[in-house]
Design an enzyme around this catalytic site. Structure first.
Site, short mmCIF file in Angstrom:
data_model
loop_
_atom_site.label_atom_id
_atom_site.label_comp_id
_atom_site.label_asym_id
_atom_site.label_seq_id
_atom_site.Cartn_x
_atom_site.Cartn_y
_atom_site.Cartn_z
N ASP A 1 10.92 30.42 47.46
CA ASP A 1 11.38 31.37 48.48
C ASP A 1 11.05 30.92 49.90
OD1 ASP A 1 8.60 31.69 48.35
OD2 ASP A 1 8.73 33.80 48.90
N GLU A 2 10.70 29.66 50.06
CA GLU A 2 10.20 29.25 51.37
C GLU A 2 10.55 27.80 51.64
OE1 GLU A 2 5.97 29.94 51.60
OE2 GLU A 2 5.86 28.80 53.47
N ASP B 1 11.71 32.20 55.07
CA ASP B 1 10.90 32.84 54.03
C ASP B 1 11.66 34.05 53.51
OD1 ASP B 1 8.89 33.62 52.36
OD2 ASP B 1 7.32 33.64 53.90
MG LIG Z 1 8.41 35.00 50.75
#
Ligand SMILES: [Mg+2]
Length: 371
Positions: free
Chosen positions: A120-121, A20
């Protein structure tokens, strides 16, 4: 019978990483715009210019200290953050996608078993990684360092034997941390977690549970499967699974590439059919070998042709999922035969790609299922 025995069993042999990026959009902007240093950065259109509309896409950690976070109305940030610190930055998703692609390129150095959840993950299944002498935690460190050194961004990692625990771990490690939750430590970790940290437990459920004295994962276990099922139905079942750290869901690798191919330019151009075919045979072998290495199958063969006058076409042929070089060659040669004017004009560029790639693994599973 104990609750634990009524629930499915974990597969402890898997190794999953949850990655993350920390305050991703805000971090990218702060990296690219030094004047944002020391500011509370809110990624949203300035509500004073939009007539009060708009939602916060993300906020940096300084803004979060004031209570501003994702999905909040942007006007709220005006109320919560002192004007001298607050900066609204309009989101630039094309840029975030580009940076996300760079992060994915680094992930692919570890494994192609990547499930992207958001820009983002992502989850990575590193049970069998491309760096077999590194432990899963070493793989996570490697990735974290590369992201920091190459992209100047910070990220957090959770490592465990399933996706649920890996994600709990990365949340716990945030920001710029790593955590490893081993089978023998998972239960103690979960027992200590506040119930608000468990996925799928919303505000209302939280309140109901709190009234019954359930504040932590440990309380949730003590509350018991029976009562969870009775009071929360299906959601209660998932709460029980999570309280015991059980998650069997696979990392669903998105197609890393839509196609994979080889092409070559010719100067002088080619008029000879046998020569063109010889190249197609060679390309077929290369592409099939690459698919084999990546454990992928193609569902379509694509021929690309460009003639002396730069007229360019692509032609596609659907096939049964395959990585058989002879089949690739045969299909490509047939497609070429349907475009005789290209050989007549002279071929400047010839290309063969395998498209609509899928994991070979799924194919094998579906074969078994048919038996
Ligand atoms: Mg994040």
């Amino acid at each position: 019978m104990a609750d634990r025995d009524l629930l499915p069993q974990n597969d402890f042999s898997r190794r999953i990483i949850h990655l993350d990026m920390d305050a991703f959009y805000a971090s990218v902007e702060m990296r690219d715009r030094p004047e944002l240093a020391g500011k509370a950065v809110v990624i949203a259109r300035d509500p004073r210019k939009t007539g009060g509309h708009g939602v916060v896409a993300t906020a940096n950690y300084r803004a979060r200290k004031y209570g501003v976070g994702s999905a909040m109305a942007a006007v709220q940030a005006l109320k919560l953050i002192p004007a001298r610190e607050l900066v609204f930055v309009e989101p630039d998703f094309a840029k975030y996608r580009r940076v996300s692609g760079q992060v994915h390129d680094l992930m692919h150095e570890l494994t192609d078993q990547i499930e992207s959840v958001a820009l983002d993950e992502a989850y990575l299944d590193v049970t069998r990684s491309k760096m077999p002498d590194k432990s899963p935690l070493q793989l996570a460190s490697w990735l974290q360092e590369r992201i920091f050194q190459d992209l100047r961004l910070t990220s957090s990692f959770g490592v465990s034997y399933n996706k649920f625990l890996a994600k709990m771990g990365s949340e716990y490690a945030k920001p710029f941390g790593r955590s490893y939750i081993s089978p023998d430590r998972a239960q103690a970790f979960l027992d200590r977690q506040e119930i608000k940290n468990f996925p799928g437990i919303g505000k209302k459920t939280q309140e109901r549970l709190q009234k019954e004295g359930v504040l932590t994962g440990g309380d949730l276990r003590a509350y018991g499967l029976d009562r969870l099922l009775k009071n929360f139905k299906k959601a209660g079942y998932y709460m029980a699974l999570h309280a015991y750290g059980i998650d069997l869901s696979p990392v669903r690798a998105s197609r890393q590439r839509k196609s994979l191919g080889k092409e070559r330019t010719f100067e002088p151009v080619i008029y000879d059919q046998d020569r063109a075919r010889a190249y197609l045979r060679d390309f077929s072998k290369t592409v099939a070998a690459e698919l084999d290495q990546r454990q992928l199958l193609a569902r379509v063969i694509i021929l690309k042709l460009r003639d002396r006058n730069f007229k360019t076409i692509t032609r596609r042929q659907m096939i049964q999922p395959s990585r058989d070089p002879d089949l690739f060659y045969q299909q490509a040669a047939e497609l070429l035969d349907k475009e005789p004017e290209f050989l007549a004009e002279g071929i400047r560029l010839l290309g063969l790609s395998a498209g609509e790639l899928e994991e070979a693994h799924y194919q094998e599973i579906s074969l078994f299922a048919d038996e």
